[in-house]
Design a protein around this motif. Structure first.
Motif, PDB file in Angstrom:
ATOM      1  N   ALA A  12      42.743  62.651  24.580  1.00 58.14           N
ATOM      2  CA  ALA A  12      43.853  61.704  24.433  1.00 58.14           C
ATOM      3  C   ALA A  12      44.397  61.312  25.802  1.00 58.14           C
ATOM      4  O   ALA A  12      45.513  61.665  26.188  1.00 58.14           O
ATOM      5  CB  ALA A  12      44.947  62.301  23.563  1.00 58.14           C
ATOM      6  N   ALA A  13      43.574  60.600  26.552  1.00 62.92           N
ATOM      7  CA  ALA A  13      43.945  60.099  27.883  1.00 62.92           C
ATOM      8  C   ALA A  13      43.020  58.926  28.182  1.00 62.92           C
ATOM      9  O   ALA A  13      41.889  58.891  27.688  1.00 62.92           O
ATOM     10  CB  ALA A  13      43.798  61.190  28.932  1.00 62.92           C
ATOM     11  N   PRO A  14      43.475  57.980  28.998  1.00 62.03           N
ATOM     12  CA  PRO A  14      42.626  56.831  29.322  1.00 62.03           C
ATOM     13  C   PRO A  14      41.421  57.237  30.179  1.00 62.03           C
ATOM     14  O   PRO A  14      41.472  58.231  30.921  1.00 62.03           O
ATOM     15  CB  PRO A  14      43.555  55.898  30.092  1.00 62.03           C
ATOM     16  CG  PRO A  14      44.659  56.753  30.594  1.00 62.03           C
ATOM     17  CD  PRO A  14      44.799  57.906  29.633  1.00 62.03           C
ATOM     18  N   PRO A  15      40.331  56.481  30.098  1.00 62.49           N
ATOM     19  CA  PRO A  15      39.127  56.816  30.857  1.00 62.49           C
ATOM     20  C   PRO A  15      39.372  56.987  32.358  1.00 62.49           C
ATOM     21  O   PRO A  15      38.768  57.871  32.980  1.00 62.49           O
ATOM     22  CB  PRO A  15      38.186  55.635  30.595  1.00 62.49           C
ATOM     23  CG  PRO A  15      38.631  55.094  29.279  1.00 62.49           C
ATOM     24  CD  PRO A  15      40.116  55.303  29.246  1.00 62.49           C
ATOM     25  N   GLU A  16      40.248  56.192  32.940  1.00 66.52           N
ATOM     26  CA  GLU A  16      40.508  56.301  34.380  1.00 66.52           C
ATOM     27  C   GLU A  16      41.057  57.680  34.730  1.00 66.52           C
ATOM     28  O   GLU A  16      40.700  58.268  35.745  1.00 66.52           O
ATOM     29  CB  GLU A  16      41.481  55.218  34.857  1.00 66.52           C
ATOM     30  CG  GLU A  16      41.002  53.800  34.632  1.00 66.52           C
ATOM     31  CD  GLU A  16      41.162  53.313  33.183  1.00 66.52           C
ATOM     32  OE1 GLU A  16      41.975  53.876  32.404  1.00 66.52           O
ATOM     33  OE2 GLU A  16      40.441  52.364  32.821  1.00 66.52           O
ATOM     34  N   ASP A  72      27.342  57.151  38.367  1.00 66.05           N
ATOM     35  CA  ASP A  72      27.839  55.848  37.957  1.00 66.05           C
ATOM     36  C   ASP A  72      29.360  55.936  37.854  1.00 66.05           C
ATOM     37  O   ASP A  72      29.884  56.447  36.852  1.00 66.05           O
ATOM     38  CB  ASP A  72      27.217  55.438  36.624  1.00 66.05           C
ATOM     39  CG  ASP A  72      25.692  55.454  36.664  1.00 66.05           C
ATOM     40  OD1 ASP A  72      25.131  54.966  37.662  1.00 66.05           O
ATOM     41  OD2 ASP A  72      25.074  55.972  35.717  1.00 66.05           O
ATOM     42  N   GLU A  73      30.028  55.486  38.900  1.00 66.44           N
ATOM     43  CA  GLU A  73      31.492  55.602  39.031  1.00 66.44           C
ATOM     44  C   GLU A  73      32.192  55.194  37.739  1.00 66.44           C
ATOM     45  O   GLU A  73      31.934  54.137  37.182  1.00 66.44           O
ATOM     46  CB  GLU A  73      31.967  54.731  40.193  1.00 66.44           C
ATOM     47  CG  GLU A  73      33.437  54.860  40.491  1.00 66.44           C
ATOM     48  CD  GLU A  73      33.817  56.200  41.114  1.00 66.44           C
ATOM     49  OE1 GLU A  73      34.932  56.675  40.816  1.00 66.44           O
ATOM     50  OE2 GLU A  73      33.020  56.766  41.881  1.00 66.44           O
ATOM     51  N   GLY A  74      33.063  56.074  37.274  1.00 71.54           N
ATOM     52  CA  GLY A  74      33.869  55.790  36.095  1.00 71.54           C
ATOM     53  C   GLY A  74      33.159  55.955  34.771  1.00 71.54           C
ATOM     54  O   GLY A  74      33.764  55.767  33.715  1.00 71.54           O
ATOM     55  N   ARG A  75      31.884  56.373  34.785  1.00 67.36           N
ATOM     56  CA  ARG A  75      31.124  56.454  33.541  1.00 67.36           C
ATOM     57  C   ARG A  75      30.351  57.754  33.349  1.00 67.36           C
ATOM     58  O   ARG A  75      30.451  58.395  32.321  1.00 67.36           O
ATOM     59  CB  ARG A  75      30.167  55.268  33.461  1.00 67.36           C
ATOM     60  CG  ARG A  75      29.534  55.074  32.125  1.00 67.36           C
ATOM     61  CD  ARG A  75      28.751  53.779  32.056  1.00 67.36           C
ATOM     62  NE  ARG A  75      27.442  53.839  32.680  1.00 67.36           N
ATOM     63  CZ  ARG A  75      26.367  54.384  32.144  1.00 67.36           C
ATOM     64  NH1 ARG A  75      26.427  54.969  30.970  1.00 67.36           N
ATOM     65  NH2 ARG A  75      25.211  54.361  32.775  1.00 67.36           N
ATOM     66  N   ARG A  76      29.562  58.143  34.351  1.00 70.29           N
ATOM     67  CA  ARG A  76      28.756  59.356  34.186  1.00 70.29           C
ATOM     68  C   ARG A  76      28.205  59.832  35.518  1.00 70.29           C
ATOM     69  O   ARG A  76      28.107  59.074  36.485  1.00 70.29           O
ATOM     70  CB  ARG A  76      27.595  59.142  33.234  1.00 70.29           C
ATOM     71  CG  ARG A  76      26.486  58.346  33.861  1.00 70.29           C
ATOM     72  CD  ARG A  76      25.253  58.274  33.015  1.00 70.29           C
ATOM     73  NE  ARG A  76      24.269  57.514  33.779  1.00 70.29           N
ATOM     74  CZ  ARG A  76      23.008  57.485  33.529  1.00 70.29           C
ATOM     75  NH1 ARG A  76      22.519  58.148  32.522  1.00 70.29           N
ATOM     76  NH2 ARG A  76      22.188  56.788  34.277  1.00 70.29           N
ATOM     77  N   ILE A 100      31.646  59.775  30.115  1.00 69.62           N
ATOM     78  CA  ILE A 100      32.867  59.387  29.413  1.00 69.62           C
ATOM     79  C   ILE A 100      32.722  57.944  28.948  1.00 69.62           C
ATOM     80  O   ILE A 100      31.978  57.157  29.548  1.00 69.62           O
ATOM     81  CB  ILE A 100      34.131  59.543  30.283  1.00 69.62           C
ATOM     82  CG1 ILE A 100      34.102  58.597  31.485  1.00 69.62           C
ATOM     83  CG2 ILE A 100      34.324  61.000  30.703  1.00 69.62           C
ATOM     84  CD1 ILE A 100      35.448  58.457  32.183  1.00 69.62           C
ATOM     85  N   ALA A 101      33.459  57.618  27.877  1.00 69.39           N
ATOM     86  CA  ALA A 101      33.468  56.250  27.360  1.00 69.39           C
ATOM     87  C   ALA A 101      34.794  56.026  26.639  1.00 69.39           C
ATOM     88  O   ALA A 101      35.311  56.950  25.990  1.00 69.39           O
ATOM     89  CB  ALA A 101      32.301  56.023  26.404  1.00 69.39           C
TER      90      ALA A 101
END
Length: 147
Positions: A12-16, A72-76, A100-101
Motif C-alpha cells: 500500500a504505497a506508490p511505485p516511486e 530497469d529504473e523504477g521497474r525491476r 514492481i508494478a
C-alpha cells in the motif's frame, strides 16, 4: 517457468516510494532479522558489480557476489551469482529478479529466484526460501507503508 520460486504481495504505497526503498534502503530489508546485509558495491546497470555480505547473529558471514543482469529504473532489477564482477564463472545457484508494478492505489512487488536445475531449486526451498523471502518482503512492506 521451470525451476522457479516466487513470492508476491500488494504494498500500500506508490511505485516511486517502493522503488526508492527497494534500491536505496536495501540493507534495511534484504535479510530476515536477526541477519543483516552490508552492501560493499553496487554498479546499477546490466553487467555491473553487485557485492554484499550477509552477517548472522552468531558471527556468520556469507558473501553474496555477482553481477546485475538487468537494471530497469523504477521497474525491476535482476542479479546472478553465476558470474563475478571480474566476469569469472562462479558456482551458479540462481538468478534473482525483483520487480514492481502499479496496481490500484498500491504497488505489486514480486521477487523470483530462477535456478538452473530442479535440484538447486529444491535445495533453495529446503533452505527456507518461502519463509526467508517472505520475511524480507514483510520488512520491505513495513518500510514502504511506514511514515
Amino acid at each position: 517457468m521451470a525451476h522457479e520460486l516466487s513470492i508476491t504481495r500488494l504494498i500500500a504505497a506508490p511505485p516511486e516510494r517502493v522503488w526508492d526503498v527497494l534500491v536505496n534502503r536495501q540493507e534495511e530489508w534484504w535479510c530476515p532479522v536477526p541477519w543483516r546485509a552490508v552492501i560493499e558495491r553496487q554498479d546499477r546497470y546490466a553487467g555491473g558489480i553487485c557485492e554484499m555480505t550477509f552477517h548472522g547473529p552468531d558471527g556468520e558471514r556469507m558473501p553474496q557476489n555477482g553481477i546485475y543482469l538487468a537494471y530497469d529504473e523504477g521497474r525491476r532489477f535482476a542479479t546472478t551469482d553465476a558470474v563475478t564482477g571480474d566476469l569469472q564463472p562462479s558456482g551458479p545457484f540462481m538468478i534473482g529478479v525483483w520487480e514492481i508494478a502499479p496496481e490500484g492505489d498500491g504497488t505489486r512487488y514480486t521477487a523470483t529466484a530462477r535456478h538452473w536445475t530442479e535440484e538447486t531449486m529444491r535445495q533453495h526451498e529446503e533452505m527456507g526460501f518461502e519463509q526467508g523471502w517472505n520475511a524480507c518482503a514483510d520488512q520491505l512492506q513495513a518500510l514502504c507503508e511506514g511514515a
